[in-house]
Design an enzyme around this catalytic site. Structure first.
Site, mmCIF file in Angstrom:
data_model
loop_
_atom_site.group_PDB
_atom_site.id
_atom_site.type_symbol
_atom_site.label_atom_id
_atom_site.label_comp_id
_atom_site.label_asym_id
_atom_site.label_seq_id
_atom_site.Cartn_x
_atom_site.Cartn_y
_atom_site.Cartn_z
ATOM 1 N N GLU A 29 -13.556 12.105 26.161
ATOM 2 C CA GLU A 29 -14.543 12.843 25.365
ATOM 3 C C GLU A 29 -14.920 14.131 26.089
ATOM 4 O OE1 GLU A 29 -18.574 10.944 25.560
ATOM 5 O OE2 GLU A 29 -17.478 9.471 26.782
ATOM 6 N N ASP A 41 -22.054 20.404 28.796
ATOM 7 C CA ASP A 41 -22.748 21.125 29.859
ATOM 8 C C ASP A 41 -24.211 21.273 29.462
ATOM 9 O OD1 ASP A 41 -23.248 22.494 32.150
ATOM 10 O OD2 ASP A 41 -22.285 24.356 31.538
ATOM 11 N N CYS A 77 -27.105 61.696 38.297
ATOM 12 C CA CYS A 77 -27.797 62.918 38.721
ATOM 13 C C CYS A 77 -26.909 64.154 38.746
ATOM 14 C CB CYS A 77 -28.436 62.716 40.099
ATOM 15 S SG CYS A 77 -27.241 62.580 41.460
ATOM 16 N N CYS A 98 -31.199 61.399 43.364
ATOM 17 C CA CYS A 98 -30.518 60.526 42.408
ATOM 18 C C CYS A 98 -31.465 59.425 41.940
ATOM 19 C CB CYS A 98 -29.285 59.899 43.055
ATOM 20 S SG CYS A 98 -28.353 58.853 41.910
#
Length: 722
Positions: A127, A131, A430, A451
């Site tokens: 079978e 989960d 940037c 940045c």
């Protein structure tokens, strides 16, 4: 401690004992996060590999099996958030197998234990392995009285109130059910229900990693009404205590559960041979992505309950059952785009955008591409020509909850006219240059100070202890200022730190303006704000070496910052050299005088010099530094000099083999005497100390007319004895 990759057959007894201790601790942590916290940190495959290694070491060294061994433990301790329930019959886990050969060994071991002839009939059930979250439902006089999680196998969590909200679980059993029976199975969430729930929860900023975590988290809610709002399901497939026999076979009992009103899995079948078992495994595996729920393998059980009783149990698992786990799942889909993400250290990472595809019960839309070499196929196992392009049909693999990766492409499905992907040389966040250093696979943004992808990390580094060392600006405060949308409170660049007081003082004395006053913010106050402002103002002058280190230039840590500061003394001098330097093509020893001076600083090689020059070559960085210099002053670095030294202030190069002192001793002596020690000869070199074997540096010094002396003459010059 033995390394995990050391083959088991090569472990000594001492190594094995140490390795078993490590594995016991690591696996226990994973068990706690998976079973108790619903927050696994490794994939199923990685976890299974740890368990398998533990079992292999114990098989070779049975005398070393620990009391806390994972082979003796089931699940994890139950959460203290719920009342505890003692299982009348332990809820054990299953052993895992991973190959057809393993399944054959399992069948052989069952036959051997039962002394069955090879041709004697032996039936198994097969079978899907759901989960989800294991659950035991206890019925007394046919009424549901208790629902408990597996916990550690002996004691679980009482989640009865929450289980009662799952409509497909019977609250009462029919008259033919025993007075006492514990029906066991798995609580799970269908994949489509999970995706719908994710959409609803995303609005409140909450998400789950996958259906299993979603089911477990929903079931462990303190408020049953929350659980009721979640679409949980249940499959029945086992039992614990029963006041009377439930049947003669595994299959018949499960069918009886169906008659009582429990959902059971319609993919459960009987198999009369190893070949039938493996055929069912293949069939379920083939349909895995199409099933409405997540599974991670196939469970085989001896069908006869009489034989199950004879086979009995090991310490933590039954001898009559095993789980045949699936390998990491693969799927094919179309790559629709490649996006670049910029990390906190400036690394540019390519991410594949995919046509949605279900892999391992999860709808996958992104996959990692690692770096530009991986896209090109360099250093991979992909055949030549299998670079990755937008429009390709790709094979992806996902193991556990980690981001999937693209393994290969299907070249026969590549669209006509597709072009190789060109990796960007500018940062998408940037616009700064993105450079790739020699020997590295990663390309990085050079606009560190401006940045946005790196901003928080850069500001945190700027105020750290060995940089500007501003007390009161810790990680929590930096996050607060950076994420604040009020101009009077925003800190996104280092210069913003030093304008904070001024911006606060300029606020109008109105109710609206006062809402931006720092002392009005929870967690701050007039006294703490004054201390913060004073700490900031106290750092408006800082040494050149601290200033350089605070800028966060790649490869320029504390030591290299001090080396550069001691050589150039002032920031203006260093900056002019860096902006005028030309990085030599091929990064050799050629280049202009400024490059030669930087690379010649003692301890500063080409890699560090290139990072420095790249930093100042970026206009955004220069603008950020200029803004910072309006607020702070880097003080000149004092030279370590002996005033009366005849070499103080001179640039010295040592070359060849020194016979009376080591090269490090020579450099240290020269620096104590106030000299600058360079690694290469340039027009700015004042003195070359040449020992035996001096080569190109001696030749270059001669060509430039630079004074050259021997080691003995050096000692005479500085007034020291050899």
């Amino acid at each position: 401690m033995a390394k995990a990759e050391t083959p088991v057959e090569m472990l000594t007894q001492e190594d094995a004992a140490s390795e078993l201790a490590r594995l016991a601790e690591e696996i226990a942590g994973h068990d706690r996060r998976y079973h108790g916290e619903d927050a696994p940190t490794v994939s199923d495959a990685e976890y299974d590999a740890l368990k398998l290694r533990n079992a292999q070491i114990e098989a070779r060294f049975p005398e070393l099996i620990r009391e806390d061994s994972p082979s003796r433990r089931v699940g994890s301790a139950p959460s203290t958030a719920f009342a505890q329930v003692q299982h009348s019959v332990p809820m054990l886990s299953l052993d895992n197998v991973f190959s057809d050969e393993d399944v054959s060994d399992f069948v052989t071991s069952v036959r051997r234990f039962l002394s069955l002839a090879p041709d004697a009939g032996l039936v198994f059930t097969a079978e899907p392995k759901i989960d989800g979250l294991s659950m035991s439902l206890r019925y007394e006089r046919r009424k549901l009285v208790t629902a408990a999680t597996r916990g550690d196998g002996t004691t679980g969590e009482n989640v009865t109130a929450n289980i009662r909200t799952i409509g497909e679980i019977p609250q009462q059993l029919p008259p033919d059910a025993p007075d006492i029976v514990e029906v066991r199975g798995e609580v799970y969430m269908r994949r489509d229900d999970f995706l719908d729930l994710q959409k609803r929860m995303a609005e409140s900023g909450q998400t789950f990693a996958n259906p299993r975590n979603s089911a477990a988290g929903s079931l462990r809610q303190k408020n049953p009404e929350v659980t009721k709002s979640r679409p949980l399901k249940f499959f029945a497939y086992a039992w614990g205590e029963a006041s009377e026999p439930l049947g003669s076979t595994q299959y018949d009992v499960v069918q009886r559960f169906r008659d009582w009103g429990f959902p059971v899995n319609d993919r459960m079948v009987r198999c009369a041979s190893l070949e039938e078992m493996l055929a069912q495994y293949r069939a379920i595996e083939a349909d895995r992505a199409e099933l409405p729920y997540d599974i991670d393998g196939v469970v085989y059980k001896v069908d006869s309950l009489a034989l199950q009783e004879r086979l009995g149990f090991r310490s933590r698992s039954p001898r009559w059952a095993t789980a045949h786990k699936f390998p990491a799942e693969k799927a094919t889909t179309v790559l629709t785009a490649i996006d670049i993400q910029v990390g906190r250290t400036g690394a540019l990472t390519p991410v594949a955008r995919l046509e949605p595809v279900t892999v391992g019960g999860v709808v996958v839309v992104n996959a990692t591409l690692h770096n530009e070499d991986y896209i090109k196929g360099i250093g991979t196992t992909r055949p030549e020509g299998h670079d990755i392009r937008v429009g390709d049909t790709v094979i992806i693999q996902r193991a556990g909850d980690v981001i999937p990766q693209i393994l290969d492409i299907l070249p026969e499905k590549r669209p006509a006219g597709s072009m190789p992907y060109v990796f960007p040389t500018e940062c998408p966040a940037c616009g700064s240059h993105a450079v790739r250093e020699e020997g590295e696979a990663v390309r990085r943004c050079t606009g560190g100070l401006i940045c946005p992808a790196q901003a928080v990390e850069r500001v945190r580094h700027f105020v750290s202890r060995n940089a500007f060392d501003i007390e009161g600006l810790g990680e929590k405060q930096i996050e607060f200022f950076f994420n604040n949308d009020k101009p009077a409170l925003r800190i996104s660049t280092p210069a913003d730190i030093f304008t904070l007081r001024r911006r606060q003082d300029e606020l109008p004395a109105t109710l609206e303006g006062s809402l931006e006053k720092l002392e009005k913010i929870e967690g701050f106050g007039a006294v703490s704000v004054k201390k913060l402002f004073d700490a900031i103002d106290a750092r408006r002058e800082v040494s050149l070496s601290r200033f350089l280190f605070a800028l966060g230039i790649r490869h320029i840590g504390e030591t290299n910052a001090k080396r550069l500061a001691r050589h150039f003394h002032s920031f203006d001098t260093l900056r002019k050299a860096a902006e005028a330097a030309n990085i030599p093509e091929g990064k050799g020893d050629s280049g202009n005088a400024e490059w030669q001076e930087i690379v010649g600083v003692n301890g500063i090689g080409g890699i560090v010099a290139e990072a420095l020059v790249d930093f100042f070559a970026e206009q955004h960085n220069r603008e950020a530094v200029d803004a910072l210099l309006k607020e702070v002053t880097p003080t000149d670095e004092e030279a370590i000099a002996a005033v009366s030294s005849p070499v103080a202030g001179k640039t010295v190069v040592f070359t060849g083999s020194l016979e009376k002192m080591s090269r490090d001793e020579a450099k240290a002596m020269a620096e104590r005497l106030g000299a600058k020690v360079a690694g290469s000869v340039s027009k700015k070199t004042d003195l070359v100390v040449a020992g035996p074997g001096a080569g190109s540096k001696l030749k270059q010094a001669t060509e430039l007319g630079i004074e050259v002396i021997s080691e003995d003459q050096w000692f005479e010059r500085v007034g020291r004895e050899a």
